[in-house]
Write a protein that holds these residues in place. Structure first.
Motif, PDB file in Angstrom:
ATOM      1  N   SER A   6      60.512   1.152  24.286  1.00  0.00           N
ATOM      2  CA  SER A   6      61.401   1.853  23.361  1.00  0.00           C
ATOM      3  C   SER A   6      62.398   0.854  22.802  1.00  0.00           C
ATOM      4  O   SER A   6      62.646  -0.203  23.414  1.00  0.00           O
ATOM      5  CB  SER A   6      62.140   2.992  24.057  1.00  0.00           C
ATOM      6  N   SER A   7      62.986   1.211  21.697  1.00  0.00           N
ATOM      7  CA  SER A   7      64.082   0.409  21.156  1.00  0.00           C
ATOM      8  C   SER A   7      65.351   0.591  21.978  1.00  0.00           C
ATOM      9  O   SER A   7      66.315  -0.170  21.814  1.00  0.00           O
ATOM     10  CB  SER A   7      64.355   0.797  19.702  1.00  0.00           C
ATOM     11  N   GLN A   8      65.366   1.619  22.876  1.00  0.00           N
ATOM     12  CA  GLN A   8      66.529   1.880  23.718  1.00  0.00           C
ATOM     13  C   GLN A   8      66.071   2.120  25.161  1.00  0.00           C
ATOM     14  O   GLN A   8      65.629   3.210  25.507  1.00  0.00           O
ATOM     15  CB  GLN A   8      67.298   3.098  23.217  1.00  0.00           C
ATOM     16  N   VAL A   9      66.179   1.070  25.968  1.00  0.00           N
ATOM     17  CA  VAL A   9      65.849   1.155  27.392  1.00  0.00           C
ATOM     18  C   VAL A   9      67.093   0.737  28.173  1.00  0.00           C
ATOM     19  O   VAL A   9      67.709  -0.297  27.869  1.00  0.00           O
ATOM     20  CB  VAL A   9      64.672   0.237  27.759  1.00  0.00           C
ATOM     21  N   LEU A  10      67.479   1.515  29.166  1.00  0.00           N
ATOM     22  CA  LEU A  10      68.705   1.228  29.897  1.00  0.00           C
ATOM     23  C   LEU A  10      68.436   0.192  30.985  1.00  0.00           C
ATOM     24  O   LEU A  10      67.867   0.502  32.034  1.00  0.00           O
ATOM     25  CB  LEU A  10      69.282   2.492  30.525  1.00  0.00           C
ATOM     26  N   ILE A  11      68.873  -1.033  30.716  1.00  0.00           N
ATOM     27  CA  ILE A  11      68.700  -2.146  31.649  1.00  0.00           C
ATOM     28  C   ILE A  11      70.031  -2.875  31.761  1.00  0.00           C
ATOM     29  O   ILE A  11      70.642  -3.235  30.750  1.00  0.00           O
ATOM     30  CB  ILE A  11      67.595  -3.111  31.177  1.00  0.00           C
ATOM     31  N   ASN A  12      70.478  -3.073  33.006  1.00  0.00           N
ATOM     32  CA  ASN A  12      71.739  -3.786  33.249  1.00  0.00           C
ATOM     33  C   ASN A  12      72.888  -3.180  32.446  1.00  0.00           C
ATOM     34  O   ASN A  12      73.684  -3.895  31.825  1.00  0.00           O
ATOM     35  CB  ASN A  12      71.586  -5.274  32.934  1.00  0.00           C
ATOM     36  N   HIS A  13      72.956  -1.843  32.450  1.00  0.00           N
ATOM     37  CA  HIS A  13      74.052  -1.101  31.837  1.00  0.00           C
ATOM     38  C   HIS A  13      74.109  -1.226  30.314  1.00  0.00           C
ATOM     39  O   HIS A  13      75.146  -0.950  29.712  1.00  0.00           O
ATOM     40  CB  HIS A  13      75.403  -1.528  32.429  1.00  0.00           C
ATOM     41  N   ARG A  14      72.993  -1.586  29.715  1.00  0.00           N
ATOM     42  CA  ARG A  14      72.941  -1.672  28.249  1.00  0.00           C
ATOM     43  C   ARG A  14      71.647  -1.051  27.763  1.00  0.00           C
ATOM     44  O   ARG A  14      70.602  -1.149  28.428  1.00  0.00           O
ATOM     45  CB  ARG A  14      73.011  -3.132  27.778  1.00  0.00           C
ATOM     46  N   LEU A  15      71.708  -0.426  26.595  1.00  0.00           N
ATOM     47  CA  LEU A  15      70.506   0.080  25.938  1.00  0.00           C
ATOM     48  C   LEU A  15      69.954  -1.020  25.051  1.00  0.00           C
ATOM     49  O   LEU A  15      70.598  -1.445  24.075  1.00  0.00           O
ATOM     50  CB  LEU A  15      70.834   1.332  25.112  1.00  0.00           C
ATOM     51  N   VAL A  16      68.764  -1.500  25.401  1.00  0.00           N
ATOM     52  CA  VAL A  16      68.167  -2.648  24.714  1.00  0.00           C
ATOM     53  C   VAL A  16      66.687  -2.368  24.448  1.00  0.00           C
ATOM     54  O   VAL A  16      66.062  -1.557  25.140  1.00  0.00           O
ATOM     55  CB  VAL A  16      68.294  -3.929  25.564  1.00  0.00           C
ATOM     56  N   PRO A  17      66.094  -3.047  23.446  1.00  0.00           N
ATOM     57  CA  PRO A  17      64.638  -2.939  23.268  1.00  0.00           C
ATOM     58  C   PRO A  17      63.933  -3.567  24.466  1.00  0.00           C
ATOM     59  O   PRO A  17      64.317  -4.634  24.945  1.00  0.00           O
ATOM     60  CB  PRO A  17      64.372  -3.746  21.987  1.00  0.00           C
ATOM     61  N   ALA A  18      62.907  -2.886  24.968  1.00  0.00           N
ATOM     62  CA  ALA A  18      62.183  -3.434  26.119  1.00  0.00           C
ATOM     63  C   ALA A  18      60.849  -2.729  26.276  1.00  0.00           C
ATOM     64  O   ALA A  18      60.652  -1.605  25.793  1.00  0.00           O
ATOM     65  CB  ALA A  18      62.997  -3.297  27.406  1.00  0.00           C
ATOM     66  N   THR A  19      59.954  -3.417  26.970  1.00  0.00           N
ATOM     67  CA  THR A  19      58.680  -2.849  27.385  1.00  0.00           C
ATOM     68  C   THR A  19      58.598  -2.967  28.905  1.00  0.00           C
ATOM     69  O   THR A  19      58.783  -4.050  29.464  1.00  0.00           O
ATOM     70  CB  THR A  19      57.497  -3.594  26.744  1.00  0.00           C
ATOM     71  N   ILE A  20      58.334  -1.836  29.546  1.00  0.00           N
ATOM     72  CA  ILE A  20      58.270  -1.785  31.009  1.00  0.00           C
ATOM     73  C   ILE A  20      56.811  -1.712  31.424  1.00  0.00           C
ATOM     74  O   ILE A  20      56.074  -0.826  30.972  1.00  0.00           O
ATOM     75  CB  ILE A  20      59.018  -0.552  31.547  1.00  0.00           C
ATOM     76  N   LEU A  21      56.378  -2.626  32.286  1.00  0.00           N
ATOM     77  CA  LEU A  21      55.044  -2.594  32.860  1.00  0.00           C
ATOM     78  C   LEU A  21      55.154  -2.092  34.294  1.00  0.00           C
ATOM     79  O   LEU A  21      55.987  -2.582  35.066  1.00  0.00           O
ATOM     80  CB  LEU A  21      54.402  -3.980  32.848  1.00  0.00           C
ATOM     81  N   TYR A  22      54.338  -1.115  34.638  1.00  0.00           N
ATOM     82  CA  TYR A  22      54.435  -0.520  35.969  1.00  0.00           C
ATOM     83  C   TYR A  22      53.049  -0.164  36.483  1.00  0.00           C
ATOM     84  O   TYR A  22      52.102   0.025  35.717  1.00  0.00           O
ATOM     85  CB  TYR A  22      55.341   0.715  35.954  1.00  0.00           C
ATOM     86  N   SER A  23      52.952  -0.074  37.800  1.00  0.00           N
ATOM     87  CA  SER A  23      51.677   0.199  38.459  1.00  0.00           C
ATOM     88  C   SER A  23      51.629   1.643  38.934  1.00  0.00           C
ATOM     89  O   SER A  23      52.555   2.113  39.603  1.00  0.00           O
ATOM     90  CB  SER A  23      51.485  -0.734  39.649  1.00  0.00           C
TER      91      SER A  23
END
Length: 468
Positions: A8-25
């Motif tokens: 998403s263009s807004q992912v909550l990481i380290n107390h900030r909403l940032v663009p990110a892609t999360i890979l998970y199992s």
């Protein structure tokens, strides 16, 4: 092909909403990699190739948050499962992005006061968990010798009442018991929780009987001073404890009154191990708006004035109050006295597990300084995970953490209806309330368990989080 990607263009990481892609199992249930960009639309991305990603999606403009940890939920199972139950309570949780709940030691029967009673609760939960569940144990007058065995069996801490609990088999505790229990538990890593209305009188109304259908009658029956006096006593007991484990501490549950806030500030300045929670209903509602003869609004301690509500919000932002929880405490409708409107003899409890995000987002938008999703995650994900010792696996989006994720649409507005909930008893103060913000998808340890379009989409996949 067990690795999935969501961005998403807004992912909550380290107390900030940032663009990110999360890979998970979906096999280990863990987050395995985070890319600081949206890359799921690129078939040529080297990271996606390296992990052999099975599927990928971009949920922009929705927000991705960590799964919520609600550390104050009454599931009432076994013994009062007609009030709620593991099945309906955990379904309600995941429908609102709550991936972990911590079950209170009452109002189940028997309460979680011994190893034997804990095992009854564990047995009752089998094949009924749609989210992850941990347990609090009981602080009751007769179980000092049971506390350490319960710690070793995996409870996350203990709860006691400084007034009548509402359940006759769950007796109040006194100062002598508290000091003894603190000295027994001080070398452990658990919290001692207190319902801190201090009174040994089950009916503290003076003078002529007042109209029991008036909300003011109920409000006057539980004045602010009860909480202030109880919190003062807990703080005094903490001052007597020496040589405690740094992870040991006291926790005040469901703070409703702003009166004790200066006491709490002072304790924190003195570095006493004290944390405090409040509840959604104390932040969303105020006494001036509560109608008479409407006991669906009754909870203990009571919902207080508008100015009090705003003071609780301020204390949250000061970190004087550290977390926000549901105190989900349902009952069968007849115990709420809806027909008679009798506040004084109605069960005191409000259902709201799973309504966490829309309640906070909707109510927080009305503040002079509107609430942010970063703040909500601090209060409802991170700090609640820390309170129960799950901060290394829950409450954050980070590599190695459980892939508990919530896709949240903060822009959607809709009317909430009790009848559409998963609660066993569909009665809240929020029926027909206009909410802002809806959970679109809940992922529990790498598996999608709920979508707004299809509802609950899997068999029960929750697990017990015993602290062993």
């Amino acid at each position: 092909m067990s690795i999935h990607a969501i961005s998403s263009s807004q992912v909550l990481i380290n107390h900030r909403l940032v663009p990110a892609t999360i890979l998970y199992s979906s096999v280990t249930g863990k987050i395995v990699h985070i890319i600081p960009d949206i890359v799921v639309t690129s078939k040529d991305d080297e990271v996606l190739k390296l992990y052999d990603v099975a599927d990928a999606c971009n949920v922009t403009p929705n927000v991705i948050l960590p799964g919520l940890v609600d550390s104050h939920v009454h599931l009432n199972d076994p013994g009062r499962s007609e009030w709620e139950g593991f099945e309906t309570g955990t379904k309600s949780a995941i429908s609102g992005g709550v991936t972990t709940v911590v079950d209170m030691p009452l109002n189940s029967t028997p309460p979680t006061s011994t190893i034997q009673n804990l095992n009854l609760k564990i047995d009752a939960s089998k094949d009924k968990l749609w989210c992850d569940v941990a347990f609090w144990g009981a602080l009751v007058p007769e179980n000092l010798d049971d506390l350490l065995p319960l710690v070793h069996a995996g409870v996350r801490g203990f709860k006691g009442f400084l007034c009548h609990s509402g359940i006759d088999e769950y007796k109040r505790i006194d100062r002598e018991y508290i000091v003894a229990a603190m000295n027994i538990l001080k070398q452990s890593n658990v919290k001692m929780l207190f319902h801190a209305e201090l009174t040994d009188d089950d009916n503290i109304m003076d003078g002529e009987p007042a109209d029991p259908t008036k909300y003011e009658t109920f409000l006057k029956s539980r004045p602010d001073e009860l909480e202030a006096n109880g919190i003062a006593m807990v703080i005094d007991c903490l001052r007597e404890v020496e040589g405690a484990n740094p992870l040991f501490g006291a926790h005040i549950v469901h703070l409703a009154s702003a009166l004790p806030l200066d006491l709490i500030r002072s304790a924190k300045r003195d570095n006493l191990p004290l944390t405090v929670e409040t509840c959604f209903h104390y932040l969303a509602l105020h006494a001036e708006q509560i109608p008479d003869a409407s006991p669906q609004y009754k909870c203990c301690p009571p919902i207080r004035s508008l100015s009090n509500r705003l003071a609780l919000w301020d204390a949250l932002r000061e970190n004087v109050i550290t977390s926000v929880v549901s105190d989900h405490s349902p009952c069968v409708p007849e115990l709420k006295n809806i027909d008679s409107g009798d506040y004084m003899n109605a069960w005191g409890g409000i259902s709201s597990v799973g309504l966490n995000l829309p309640l906070m987002w909707t109510t927080g938008a009305s503040l002079d300084k509107p609430v942010t999703l970063e703040e909500i995650a601090t209060w409802c994900c991170e700090n609640t995970a820390k309170q129960v010792g799950l901060q290394d696996v829950k409450g954050f989006i980070a590599v190695g953490y459980d892939a508990d994720l919530v896709v949240f649409d903060p822009t959607l507005r809709y009317s909430y209806n009790d009848i559409d909930s998963f609660f066993k008893n569909k009665l809240t103060p929020y029926d027909k309330t206009e909410f802002a913000g809806m959970v679109r998808r809940t992922i529990l340890r790498g598996k999608t368990v709920y979508t707004a379009e299809d509802g609950i989409v899997v068999a029960p996949g929750g697990t017990l989080l015993l602290n062993v």
